[in-house]
Motif scaffolding. Structure first.
Motif, PDB file in Angstrom:
ATOM      1  N   GLU A  19       0.826  -1.206   0.000  1.00  0.00           N
ATOM      2  CA  GLU A  19       0.000   0.000   0.000  1.00  0.00           C
ATOM      3  C   GLU A  19       0.862   1.258   0.000  1.00  0.00           C
ATOM      4  N   ARG A  20       1.885   1.252   0.814  1.00  0.00           N
ATOM      5  CA  ARG A  20       2.794   2.402   0.841  1.00  0.00           C
ATOM      6  C   ARG A  20       3.453   2.610  -0.519  1.00  0.00           C
ATOM      7  N   ILE A 110      -7.083   7.510  -8.217  1.00  0.00           N
ATOM      8  CA  ILE A 110      -7.922   7.337  -7.024  1.00  0.00           C
ATOM      9  C   ILE A 110      -8.554   5.948  -7.030  1.00  0.00           C
ATOM     10  N   ASP A 111      -9.031   5.538  -8.204  1.00  0.00           N
ATOM     11  CA  ASP A 111      -9.620   4.197  -8.313  1.00  0.00           C
ATOM     12  C   ASP A 111      -8.610   3.130  -7.912  1.00  0.00           C
ATOM     13  N   THR A 112      -7.382   3.314  -8.382  1.00  0.00           N
ATOM     14  CA  THR A 112      -6.340   2.348  -8.040  1.00  0.00           C
ATOM     15  C   THR A 112      -6.149   2.275  -6.533  1.00  0.00           C
ATOM     16  N   ARG A 115      -8.900   0.524  -4.586  1.00  0.00           N
ATOM     17  CA  ARG A 115      -9.052  -0.907  -4.800  1.00  0.00           C
ATOM     18  C   ARG A 115      -8.579  -1.680  -3.565  1.00  0.00           C
ATOM     19  N   SER A 116      -7.682  -1.056  -2.827  1.00  0.00           N
ATOM     20  CA  SER A 116      -7.297  -1.657  -1.536  1.00  0.00           C
ATOM     21  C   SER A 116      -8.319  -1.233  -0.488  1.00  0.00           C
ATOM     22  N   PRO A 117      -8.994  -2.202   0.131  1.00  0.00           N
ATOM     23  CA  PRO A 117     -10.033  -1.858   1.120  1.00  0.00           C
ATOM     24  C   PRO A 117      -9.495  -0.993   2.252  1.00  0.00           C
ATOM     25  N   ALA A 121     -10.737   2.755   3.127  1.00  0.00           N
ATOM     26  CA  ALA A 121     -11.188   3.203   4.442  1.00  0.00           C
ATOM     27  C   ALA A 121     -10.373   4.407   4.910  1.00  0.00           C
ATOM     28  N   ALA A 122      -9.072   4.361   4.636  1.00  0.00           N
ATOM     29  CA  ALA A 122      -8.209   5.469   5.064  1.00  0.00           C
ATOM     30  C   ALA A 122      -8.607   6.766   4.359  1.00  0.00           C
TER      31      ALA A 122
END
Lengths: 249, 249
Positions: A19-20, A110-112, A115-117, A121-122
């Motif tokens: 994610e980072r 932003i979509d990319t 895609r990570s839940p 949420a963040a």
DNA sequence: CGCTGGATTGAATCCTTTCAAGTATAGTGG
DNA sequence: CCACTATACTTGAAAGGATTCAATCCAGCG
């Protein structure tokens, strides 16, 4: 130096390497803009979402007669309206205050991210905090006196900057003119100046040469009626001090 | 009688039968709450999202010394913070103003709705409009005089109520006390009263017995410096009047 | 070293608040 | 149906916080 956006989001929840990395990749194409320049103007069609990596910017609205209200401040790590794309046009403008480094994120970017839940949420958390800051701004403008507004403003900024490693309870760099502060707090620059003098004289804070020094953070919070819970920092933000908001009736 | 939430969302985009039906099913379990009652209190853990079907409510924050700021008004069709679930606790309270009919939507209900891409976009639109209303509230509190605030407030409410069929340019039912209006606009109830008298004397509006009559909507908009584009109603909201916001420099 | 934008201060004015008192309105019970 | 009560609305007078206008000071910079 770590990415301030990642740093801020990690106040909400820990991110994994993937994610980072995803965010860091999206932040590779940095755009520099000089101070006192409009980035987006009212009426423009939203094309991208701006993420601030370094420097300060603001949202504002201005009347034809010259009155201007700064609606919010963007400091490093701040992102504006990730879902702005559903709108046809901007109802406000964005402008730099200092020279700035920003990243323009496309709708696909932003979509990319979402895609990570966890990142989704963040991002929700981040925009909910932004809303909470706006609500608290309404409370300030509606109920707090000039001195209380100034004190509250300094407290809020202290916490927001601490979240990205740019300040402490003892102070921080504040690159705003007194006119800017006036336009944020809905008072005149003259009155900002006088109130600042009073606060200096009473040993609360000193603002000199773009540097804010907080001499007594406790007293500042007390004057401001400052309850940090609306910033939803840390995972356990439900601690209401007694000097602070309480329910009606 | 059509569902005001559906009606409002259709100001953003047309929905199909399936989408409308989905919302109607979720709105079957209506909860009634009497006037002047807290629905959610600051510090509560968010359990559900409230959707107003009939009646008026508000968001507020209050200080220990009694000062209270109403942050936003909920009229029929209004939904609060669909993504509130990522937060640990509420930083403000919700209270009814009139007797009210609300639906409590669970996190699953919101998930169900946003499974439809169009409804997801509509919900984003709705919360972006809510943010825009808050921003305009900041502009009002920061820059507009008492008379301008009142005028702006009446104009905004007129359009919002028109969007759900509860008002016209000629007026609408306004079930707020002068004290409520004062707490919304950041002025005292005494000053609301005097300003209302001035506006009545000058033939702008009359507020009597919970009924607002607008005698001269054009003059009201002029006084308010009202530009409806921030409400993003209709699909082509980019029409800036000349009496209205313009850019800096 | 003079220029320029920002900061500072004084004095008068004004919008808004505060405090107080009086009036209107709606609901309640006898 | 009318006292009785509670709440909201209205108005006056005085006080106060913030603005306006204008002048001066200060510091960074070309």
């Amino acid at each position: 130096m770590t990415n301030p956006f990642i740093r801020k989001l990690e106040n909400f929840c820990a991110l994994n390497d993937e994610e980072r990395y995803l965010i860091e990749v999206l932040c590779r194409h940095v755009r520099r803009v000089e101070a006192r320049t409009d980035i987006v103007q009212q009426g423009d069609e939203p094309r991208c979402v701006n993420l601030v990596l370094a420097g300060w910017a603001c949202r504002y609205k201005q009347f034809a007669d010259g009155r201007r209200q700064i609606i919010s401040l963007f400091v490093p790590g701040d992102l504006c309206d990730p879902h702005i794309f559903v709108m046809r046009s901007m109802d406000h403008s964005l402008a730099t205050i200092t020279p700035i480094s920003i990243v323009r994120l496309s709708e696909e970017a932003i979509d990319t991210i979402t895609r990570s839940p966890r990142l989704q949420a963040a991002l929700w958390w981040d925009s909910l905090v932004t809303s909470a800051i706006h609500r608290e701004g309404i409370v300030s403008l509606g109920q707090r006196s000039a001195a209380e507004r100034l004190a509250h403003f300094f407290c809020e900024l202290s916490l927001r900057l601490q979240a990205v490693g740019l300040g402490t309870e003892a102070g921080y760099e504040l690159p705003l003119t007194q006119q800017d502060i006036a336009e944020m707090l809905g008072i005149t620059n003259v009155h900002v100046n006088r109130t600042l003098r009073d606060m200096r004289d009473s040993g609360l804070v000193t603002l000199r040469g773009r540097q804010l020094t907080i001499h007594d953070f406790t007293a500042l919070k007390r004057l401001a009626i400052f309850d940090p819970s609306y910033l939803h920092q840390g995972r356990e933000s439900v601690q209401l001090d007694s000097n602070v908001l309480m329910r009606a009736n």
